[in-house]
Design a protein around this motif. Sequence first.
Motif, PDB file in Angstrom:
ATOM      1  N   CYS A   1      26.338  22.915  44.076  1.00 16.99           N
ATOM      2  CA  CYS A   1      27.598  23.650  44.020  1.00 16.99           C
ATOM      3  C   CYS A   1      28.707  22.942  44.811  1.00 16.99           C
ATOM      4  N   LEU A   2      28.725  21.640  44.676  1.00 14.09           N
ATOM      5  CA  LEU A   2      29.784  20.865  45.319  1.00 14.09           C
ATOM      6  C   LEU A   2      31.096  20.988  44.550  1.00 14.09           C
ATOM      7  N   SER A   3      30.985  21.405  43.281  1.00 15.91           N
ATOM      8  CA  SER A   3      32.192  21.515  42.474  1.00 15.91           C
ATOM      9  C   SER A   3      32.184  22.832  41.718  1.00 15.91           C
ATOM     10  N   LEU A   4      32.878  23.810  42.240  1.00 17.97           N
ATOM     11  CA  LEU A   4      32.952  25.091  41.553  1.00 17.97           C
ATOM     12  C   LEU A   4      33.794  24.994  40.283  1.00 17.97           C
ATOM     13  N   LYS A   5      34.489  23.896  40.098  1.00 15.90           N
ATOM     14  CA  LYS A   5      35.258  23.721  38.867  1.00 15.90           C
ATOM     15  C   LYS A   5      34.348  23.490  37.675  1.00 15.90           C
ATOM     16  N   THR A   6      33.159  22.963  37.909  1.00 10.92           N
ATOM     17  CA  THR A   6      32.260  22.677  36.795  1.00 10.92           C
ATOM     18  C   THR A   6      30.967  23.486  36.841  1.00 10.92           C
ATOM     19  N   CYS A   7      30.745  24.276  37.858  1.00 13.98           N
ATOM     20  CA  CYS A   7      29.495  25.030  38.005  1.00 13.98           C
ATOM     21  C   CYS A   7      29.384  26.107  36.925  1.00 13.98           C
ATOM     22  N   ALA A   8      28.279  26.040  36.178  1.00 12.51           N
ATOM     23  CA  ALA A   8      28.073  27.009  35.097  1.00 12.51           C
ATOM     24  C   ALA A   8      27.645  28.377  35.612  1.00 12.51           C
ATOM     25  N   LEU A   9      27.252  28.468  36.865  1.00 14.14           N
ATOM     26  CA  LEU A   9      26.865  29.761  37.428  1.00 14.14           C
ATOM     27  C   LEU A   9      28.012  30.469  38.137  1.00 14.14           C
ATOM     28  N   TYR A  10      29.028  29.720  38.506  1.00 12.67           N
ATOM     29  CA  TYR A  10      30.153  30.305  39.228  1.00 12.67           C
ATOM     30  C   TYR A  10      30.844  31.332  38.347  1.00 12.67           C
ATOM     31  N   ASN A  11      30.994  32.544  38.844  1.00 15.54           N
ATOM     32  CA  ASN A  11      31.507  33.645  38.041  1.00 15.54           C
ATOM     33  C   ASN A  11      32.336  34.576  38.927  1.00 15.54           C
ATOM     34  N   PRO A  12      33.513  34.109  39.353  1.00 16.20           N
ATOM     35  CA  PRO A  12      34.319  34.934  40.251  1.00 16.20           C
ATOM     36  C   PRO A  12      34.715  36.261  39.613  1.00 16.20           C
ATOM     37  N   ARG A  13      34.672  37.293  40.417  1.00 20.05           N
ATOM     38  CA  ARG A  13      35.056  38.651  39.990  1.00 20.05           C
ATOM     39  C   ARG A  13      34.288  39.105  38.733  1.00 20.05           C
ATOM     40  N   ASP A  14      33.118  38.537  38.521  1.00 14.84           N
ATOM     41  CA  ASP A  14      32.236  38.919  37.403  1.00 14.84           C
ATOM     42  C   ASP A  14      32.951  38.875  36.052  1.00 14.84           C
ATOM     43  N   ARG A  15      33.752  37.849  35.840  1.00 11.07           N
ATOM     44  CA  ARG A  15      34.495  37.725  34.584  1.00 11.07           C
ATOM     45  C   ARG A  15      33.590  37.555  33.371  1.00 11.07           C
ATOM     46  N   ALA A  16      32.400  37.002  33.564  1.00 10.59           N
ATOM     47  CA  ALA A  16      31.495  36.790  32.428  1.00 10.59           C
ATOM     48  C   ALA A  16      30.917  38.099  31.897  1.00 10.59           C
ATOM     49  N   LYS A  17      31.067  39.167  32.641  1.00 11.21           N
ATOM     50  CA  LYS A  17      30.513  40.455  32.223  1.00 11.21           C
ATOM     51  C   LYS A  17      31.012  40.859  30.835  1.00 11.21           C
ATOM     52  N   ARG A  18      32.242  40.545  30.527  1.00  9.25           N
ATOM     53  CA  ARG A  18      32.810  40.919  29.216  1.00  9.25           C
ATOM     54  C   ARG A  18      32.095  40.211  28.064  1.00  9.25           C
ATOM     55  N   LEU A  19      31.369  39.146  28.371  1.00  8.52           N
ATOM     56  CA  LEU A  19      30.666  38.378  27.341  1.00  8.52           C
ATOM     57  C   LEU A  19      29.246  38.879  27.101  1.00  8.52           C
ATOM     58  N   GLY A  20      28.743  39.730  27.988  1.00  8.57           N
ATOM     59  CA  GLY A  20      27.387  40.248  27.862  1.00  8.57           C
ATOM     60  C   GLY A  20      26.599  40.021  29.137  1.00  8.57           C
ATOM     61  N   SER A  21      25.331  40.361  29.093  1.00  5.57           N
ATOM     62  CA  SER A  21      24.502  40.226  30.281  1.00  5.57           C
ATOM     63  C   SER A  21      23.883  38.830  30.353  1.00  5.57           C
ATOM     64  N   GLY A  22      23.402  38.493  31.538  1.00  5.58           N
ATOM     65  CA  GLY A  22      22.730  37.213  31.737  1.00  5.58           C
ATOM     66  C   GLY A  22      23.681  36.111  32.153  1.00  5.58           C
ATOM     67  N   PRO A  23      23.142  34.906  32.352  1.00 10.08           N
ATOM     68  CA  PRO A  23      23.957  33.766  32.773  1.00 10.08           C
ATOM     69  C   PRO A  23      24.767  33.239  31.585  1.00 10.08           C
ATOM     70  N   ARG A  24      25.853  33.900  31.275  1.00 10.58           N
ATOM     71  CA  ARG A  24      26.609  33.666  30.040  1.00 10.58           C
ATOM     72  C   ARG A  24      27.022  32.212  29.847  1.00 10.58           C
TER      73      ARG A  24
END
Length: 161
Positions: free
Chosen positions: A123-146
């Motif tokens: 996690c040296l680069s939050l610009k490219t991290c696929a797990l980084y999800n500030p304020r749970d924005r991925a929630k609108r896409l569904g459950s899991g590591p979107r």
Amino acid sequence: MKTNSLSNSALSIGSISDRTGLAPSAIRYYEDEGLIAPGRNASGHRRYARSDIRRLSFVQISQGLGFTIAEIREALSSLPADRAPTKADWSRISRRFGAELDARIARMQLLRTKLDSCIGCGCLSLKTCALYNPRDRAKRLGSGPRYLLGDTPPDRSSAQK
């Protein structure tokens, strides 16, 4: 109680258990789930066709590959009930399951590629991290590591502010 015509080659639940490695309770469960339909002898004991060995082996392999009982039941329902399945019968199922396995393999390879870069990054680069999800924005896409599952994250530069 269903009674099928039985031949001299009908097998007991113990014989089927020995041949498949399944416990009798598992065999009865698969019967309850409609994956096999043994006949009954005059005493009411279950008697299995030799083709049930292949059906149960198919169930074991399919479950090991992640197919659900419902998916397996649907596939087996296309096999003839009145005779042992032929090579052509099994080939139809194989093609269908093969296509699903190919799709699963492609998804897993994509996930592996993404995980290789994700897990190793520290996690040296939050610009490219696929797990980084500030304020749970991925929630609108569904459950899991979107984002690992293939969804596109929003612009990371605005997400970090």
